[in-house]
Design a protein around this motif. Structure first.
Motif, mmCIF file in Angstrom:
data_model
loop_
_atom_site.group_PDB
_atom_site.id
_atom_site.type_symbol
_atom_site.label_atom_id
_atom_site.label_comp_id
_atom_site.label_asym_id
_atom_site.label_seq_id
_atom_site.Cartn_x
_atom_site.Cartn_y
_atom_site.Cartn_z
ATOM 1 N N PHE A 109 7.644 10.060 2.444
ATOM 2 C CA PHE A 109 8.305 10.373 1.179
ATOM 3 C C PHE A 109 7.484 11.392 0.375
ATOM 4 N N GLY A 110 6.176 11.135 0.281
ATOM 5 C CA GLY A 110 5.315 12.041 -0.483
ATOM 6 C C GLY A 110 5.378 13.460 0.056
ATOM 7 N N GLU A 111 5.351 13.584 1.381
ATOM 8 C CA GLU A 111 5.424 14.911 1.993
ATOM 9 C C GLU A 111 6.784 15.556 1.740
ATOM 10 N N ALA A 112 7.833 14.725 1.769
ATOM 11 C CA ALA A 112 9.173 15.261 1.515
ATOM 12 C C ALA A 112 9.246 15.847 0.111
ATOM 13 N N VAL A 113 8.648 15.136 -0.849
ATOM 14 C CA VAL A 113 8.662 15.640 -2.216
ATOM 15 C C VAL A 113 7.880 16.951 -2.299
ATOM 16 N N ARG A 114 6.704 16.967 -1.662
ATOM 17 C CA ARG A 114 5.884 18.182 -1.687
ATOM 18 C C ARG A 114 6.656 19.361 -1.097
ATOM 19 N N VAL A 136 0.865 -1.180 0.000
ATOM 20 C CA VAL A 136 0.000 0.000 0.000
ATOM 21 C C VAL A 136 0.898 1.225 0.000
ATOM 22 N N THR A 137 0.812 2.013 -1.054
ATOM 23 C CA THR A 137 1.732 3.131 -1.212
ATOM 24 C C THR A 137 1.009 4.464 -1.184
ATOM 25 N N ILE A 138 1.538 5.385 -0.405
ATOM 26 C CA ILE A 138 1.014 6.756 -0.383
ATOM 27 C C ILE A 138 2.013 7.665 -1.095
ATOM 28 N N ALA A 139 2.918 7.056 -1.857
ATOM 29 C CA ALA A 139 3.972 7.846 -2.493
ATOM 30 C C ALA A 139 3.585 8.307 -3.886
ATOM 31 N N GLN A 140 2.442 7.827 -4.425
ATOM 32 C CA GLN A 140 2.155 8.112 -5.838
ATOM 33 C C GLN A 140 2.033 9.602 -6.118
ATOM 34 N N ALA A 141 1.476 10.382 -5.150
ATOM 35 C CA ALA A 141 1.366 11.825 -5.366
ATOM 36 C C ALA A 141 2.751 12.445 -5.499
ATOM 37 N N GLY A 142 3.724 11.883 -4.802
ATOM 38 C CA GLY A 142 5.097 12.379 -4.901
ATOM 39 C C GLY A 142 5.663 12.176 -6.297
ATOM 40 N N HIS A 197 2.669 23.248 -4.783
ATOM 41 C CA HIS A 197 2.935 22.101 -3.915
ATOM 42 C C HIS A 197 1.657 21.536 -3.314
ATOM 43 N N ALA A 198 0.690 22.423 -3.010
ATOM 44 C CA ALA A 198 -0.516 21.967 -2.310
ATOM 45 C C ALA A 198 -1.350 21.006 -3.162
ATOM 46 N N ASN A 199 -1.141 20.988 -4.488
ATOM 47 C CA ASN A 199 -1.885 20.053 -5.335
ATOM 48 C C ASN A 199 -1.507 18.600 -5.057
ATOM 49 N N PHE A 200 -0.324 18.404 -4.492
ATOM 50 C CA PHE A 200 0.224 17.047 -4.443
ATOM 51 C C PHE A 200 0.286 16.493 -3.024
ATOM 52 N N GLY A 201 -0.697 16.822 -2.225
ATOM 53 C CA GLY A 201 -0.689 16.398 -0.825
ATOM 54 C C GLY A 201 -1.208 14.984 -0.629
ATOM 55 N N VAL A 202 -1.463 14.675 0.626
ATOM 56 C CA VAL A 202 -1.898 13.331 0.994
ATOM 57 C C VAL A 202 -3.263 12.990 0.380
ATOM 58 N N ILE A 203 -4.103 14.035 0.193
ATOM 59 C CA ILE A 203 -5.429 13.793 -0.392
ATOM 60 C C ILE A 203 -5.294 13.142 -1.765
#
Lengths: 250, 303
Positions: free
Chosen positions: B93-98, B30-36, B214-220
């Motif tokens: 990771f996703g947040e780091a990219v954002r 289960v990955t939450i990194a795709q937004a990154g 950056h806000a386009n690519f958050g956890v949502i």
């Protein structure tokens, strides 16, 4: 063929396997028995590389596989089955056998990409043979999760054979079987030996172990307490003590 | 008409995003990194077309390769963690990219205006489509061309041995290892391909919105990415497409007349859908019915 030398595995302070040395000859059925928690399954897991070894070495067919990953141990020719059946239940019977086609022959015969994407023609033929061996030809497109218990056991054995192993590590293959099914299993194991497969059998069902094996080693608290023919083991004092004096032997 | 083209664009891009998560989910990760990866694709493709003046297609492919490469790097450490721990790691990771793009400035003068990403203000004026005279219809067609290519590729992969191998890993890693599947290769390649696909999606997204921040690519967004394949079912790529149409077309646009009540109903309907169809909108049963109807033949013997 398989040589364990001083094999040791510690889990924290627990010595699951303690300086175990034994040697399995080519073409024999070697039994590994012992009370619950004596380190049998851990030994199987060490041989096929699921756990890293604490100390000691494992040699197979002349090669050192002590540090091998599971897929590397398999490439060397060692394949195992599981105590509790672990099929891919949402894949079909056919697919279960197909993804297991990772044996040495198919590695050599075709290039990597083709093998990865479609599997090669020998692999497809091998799937057909295995379907026949497991008696599952009519069930090829059934999801493995829908098979009966006996069919699942047969499929698991077939899947283990898919890699064309030189040696099979069977972890309690008779668990949950009735006597008639154990008899069938006995015959199937003998057939495998005729095909040139060496077997290490971890088992609780004594009817099977005493009937089918050539030699037996007995583990207790991770240590080997006896080794010999089935007749010798049955008369061994230390073994009787381990089973009768132990808390939870079968 | 533009409204419908706009909707088609959104559905297309989100389908690509969902498909990027689909292949990773097949391996049980289960990955939450795709937004990154999506953000990496968006920013890099944007910079290549705006700052370097590239055509969109090569810019998109380079951006996707970078995203795929980063995904590969994420895939290796991800091998060591599973389940919830992987969710936490990939979220981080996703947040780091954002936050990287939040702090990233690189502007050059183009005529009398400054262009390029500018930290919190975002990356404005990604005007490849208007500058080259593409209509919204052209853009929608372009997007759906890529949706079709990716879907066809994954569909074919799904029916090949590789698909069965990925599913085997997803079902039982220990058993997969013991039949000789190389876990590292299977999981990392799923991550890399997923990152590549997300990169393509991000690149397209940057160009049709013309303004990213950056806000386009958050956890949502990352949650949407995995929600599509999970809601649609992991039996087939068609499920992901159907789920995107259901969420973006029906829940987001179709229920707009409900005003503020929409958001509430939105969540409730997803919960309801998952309860009625726990294995996704398109599960094995539906798929088998479809196969019989179109008599494509069963997956096994002649795949």
């Amino acid at each position: 063929m398989l040589e364990l030398d001083g094999l040791t595995k510690h889990f924290g302070g627990v010595r699951a396997v303690d300086k175990l040395s034994l040697s399995v000859k080519e073409g024999e059925i070697f039994g590994l028995i012992g009370p619950n928690g004596s380190g049998k399954s851990t030994t199987v897991n060490l041989i096929c590389g699921v756990f890293p070894v604490t100390a000691g070495s494992i040699r197979f067919a002349g090669a050192d596989i002590t540090a091998a990953q599971p897929h590397q141990a398999l490439a060397a020719g060692v394949v195992r089955t599981f105590q509790n059946i672990r099929l891919f239940s949402n894949l079909t019977v056919w697919q279960n056998l197909w993804v297991a086609q990772n044996g040495m022959e198919s590695r050599k015969s075709e290039n990597f990409l083709k093998r990865w994407l479609s599997g090669d023609a020998p692999a497809r033929r091998s799937v057909e043979e295995l379907l026949e061996f497991a008696g599952l030809i009519g069930r090829r497109d059934e999801y493995a999760g829908n098979l009966s218990f006996g069919e699942q056991r047969r499929l698991e054995l077939g899947r283990a054979l898919a890699a064309k192993p030189k040696m099979l590590l069977l972890d309690e293959p008779a668990a949950g079987m009735n006597l008639e099914e154990v008899g069938h299993l006995d015959q199937r194991l003998r057939k495998l030996v005729e095909r040139g497969v060496t077997i290490l059998l971890v088992e609780h069902v004594m009817e099977l172990v005493m009937g089918v094996t050539d030699r037996i080693a007995v583990l207790n608290f991770g240590q080997k307490i006896a080794e010999g023919t089935p007749a010798e083991i049955q008369n061994d004092k230390a073994v009787q003590e381990a089973y009768l004096g132990g808390s939870s032997g079968s | 008409m533009d409204f419908y083209f706009g909707l088609l664009q959104i559905i297309g891009v989100h389908t690509i995003l969902g498909l990027s998560a689909y292949i990773v989910l097949l391996t049980g990760q289960v990955t939450i990194a795709q937004a990154g990866f999506f953000a990496i694709g968006a920013y890099i493709a944007g910079m290549l077309t705006v700052l370097a003046g590239w055509h969109l297609v090569p810019a998109m492919l380079v951006a996707a390769l970078v995203a795929g490469f980063v995904a590969c790097l994420v895939g290796f450490p991800a091998l060591r963690v599973k389940g919830l721990m992987l969710v936490v790691a990939t979220t981080a990771f996703g947040e780091a990219v954002r936050l990287f793009w939040f702090n990233f400035d690189y502007q050059i003068a183009k005529g009398d205006v400054q262009v390029g990403p500018l930290g919190g203000e975002g990356f404005k004026q990604i005007r490849f489509f208007p500058e080259n005279g593409w209509t919204t219809g052209d853009v929608a067609l372009f997007i759906w061309f890529w949706v079709a290519v990716i879907m066809a590729g994954l569909w074919w992969m799904d029916r090949s041995r590789a698909g069965a191998v990925l599913r085997a890993v997803g079902e039982d890693e220990l058993a997969a290892q013991s039949v000789g599947i190389n876990l590292t290769a299977a999981k990392v390649s799923a991550f890399a391909v997923g990152g590549f696909i997300a990169g393509i999606g991000g690149a397209i997204y940057a160009h049709y919105t013309t303004h990213i921040e950056h806000a386009n690519f958050g956890v949502i967004l990352a949650t949407f990415a995995i929600a599509y394949p999970i809601l649609g079912g992991l039996s087939s790529v068609l499920g992901t497409l159907l789920a995107v149409i259901f969420i973006q077309g029906f829940l987001v646009e179709g229920l707009r007349f409900l005003g503020d009540w929409r958001n509430l109903l939105f969540g409730a309907l997803i919960v309801l859908a998952m309860n009625v169809r726990p294995r996704g909108l398109i599960d094995e049963r539906v798929l088998n019915t479809l196969r019989r109807t179109f008599s494509i033949g069963q997956g096994g013997g002649n795949a």
